[in-house]
Design a protein around this motif. Structure first.
Motif, PDB file in Angstrom:
ATOM      1  N   THR A 190      -5.668  11.673   2.731  1.00  0.00           N
ATOM      2  CA  THR A 190      -5.230  12.328   1.498  1.00  0.00           C
ATOM      3  C   THR A 190      -6.408  12.589   0.573  1.00  0.00           C
ATOM      4  O   THR A 190      -6.536  13.680  -0.009  1.00  0.00           O
ATOM      5  N   GLY A 192       0.817  -1.215   0.000  1.00  0.00           N
ATOM      6  CA  GLY A 192       0.000   0.000   0.000  1.00  0.00           C
ATOM      7  C   GLY A 192       0.850   1.264   0.000  1.00  0.00           C
ATOM      8  O   GLY A 192       0.421   2.313  -0.482  1.00  0.00           O
ATOM      9  N   CYS A 194      -0.227   3.747  -3.856  1.00  0.00           N
ATOM     10  CA  CYS A 194      -1.249   4.740  -3.477  1.00  0.00           C
ATOM     11  C   CYS A 194      -2.181   4.260  -2.381  1.00  0.00           C
ATOM     12  O   CYS A 194      -3.303   4.745  -2.261  1.00  0.00           O
ATOM     13  N   GLY A 195      -1.802   3.268  -1.597  1.00  0.00           N
ATOM     14  CA  GLY A 195      -2.581   2.835  -0.451  1.00  0.00           C
ATOM     15  C   GLY A 195      -3.723   1.900  -0.746  1.00  0.00           C
ATOM     16  O   GLY A 195      -4.365   1.413   0.176  1.00  0.00           O
ATOM     17  N   LEU A 249      -4.425   7.093   3.411  1.00  0.00           N
ATOM     18  CA  LEU A 249      -5.078   7.192   2.099  1.00  0.00           C
ATOM     19  C   LEU A 249      -6.386   7.974   2.214  1.00  0.00           C
ATOM     20  O   LEU A 249      -6.654   8.876   1.404  1.00  0.00           O
ATOM     21  N   THR A 291      -4.240   2.834   5.308  1.00  0.00           N
ATOM     22  CA  THR A 291      -5.600   3.123   4.840  1.00  0.00           C
ATOM     23  C   THR A 291      -6.076   4.456   5.403  1.00  0.00           C
ATOM     24  O   THR A 291      -6.710   5.259   4.685  1.00  0.00           O
TER      25      THR A 291
END
Length: 185
Positions: A133, A88, A92-93, A130, A127
């Motif tokens: 973000t 991840g 991009c997770g 992510l 997570t």
């Protein structure tokens, strides 16, 4: 033969170790008349009869009640959870979401499995990052777009300046050398 030798050994009987002829010369009769070993008297003692050989008794076979051990799948889920959590970071997770799910399954199957707990924590942190973000980008979308537009304007200005400078340099070279260096369009 020598008389001295005859005096020592009457009737020509020499001891066994005294040579009668020089080396290499043997009498043919010697080979035929070699002393035969005397027959040994037979042993009259007989051993008592022995029982036939018997192998020692084999130990009794011990049977164990082996039952099929259930596979410890929670370790597998824990390892997969860690792998997806680490992936991840690079992707991009998105794989960390699968890591969270696998970590939860591993913890439910075996609450003492450290690998599942570690994988769950790593995947959950990635997570969460992510989600942060994505939410931050959605909230500040206008600000990010304004920064992006400003960056593109500065980039375009630099490209125009470098093109103008390149054209001036080509004109200077043309004047010095006398030939045309204009690019083909």
């Amino acid at each position: 033969m020598d008389n001295n030798q005859n005096n020592q050994f009457p009737n020509n009987q020499f001891p066994n170790n005294a040579p009668q002829q020089p080396d290499g010369y043997r009498n043919f009769n010697e080979y035929q008349t070699q002393a035969q070993p005397e027959a040994q008297p037979q042993n009259t003692y007989q051993a008592p009869p022995q029982a036939p050989y018997q192998a020692p008794p084999l130990p009794q076979a011990q049977y164990y009640n082996y039952t099929a051990q259930p596979k410890n799948e929670s370790k597998t889920y824990g390892i997969l959870s860690i792998i997806f959590g680490v992936c991840g970071c690079c992707c991009c997770g998105l794989p960390s979401i699968a890591g969270v799910i696998l970590g939860i399954i591993g913890v439910k199957k075996n609450k003492d499995d450290v690998l599942s707990i570690v994988g769950l924590v790593i995947s959950a942190l990635l997570t969460a990052y992510l989600l942060y973000t994505v939410i931050d980008f959605a909230v500040h979308y206008d600000d990010y777009m304004a920064m992006f537009n400003e960056f593109m304007e500065q980039y375009n200005e630099l490209m125009e300046m470098s093109m103008e400078q390149a054209m001036e340099n080509m004109e200077n070279l043309e004047s010095v050398s006398g030939s045309s260096l204009t690019p083909v369009k």
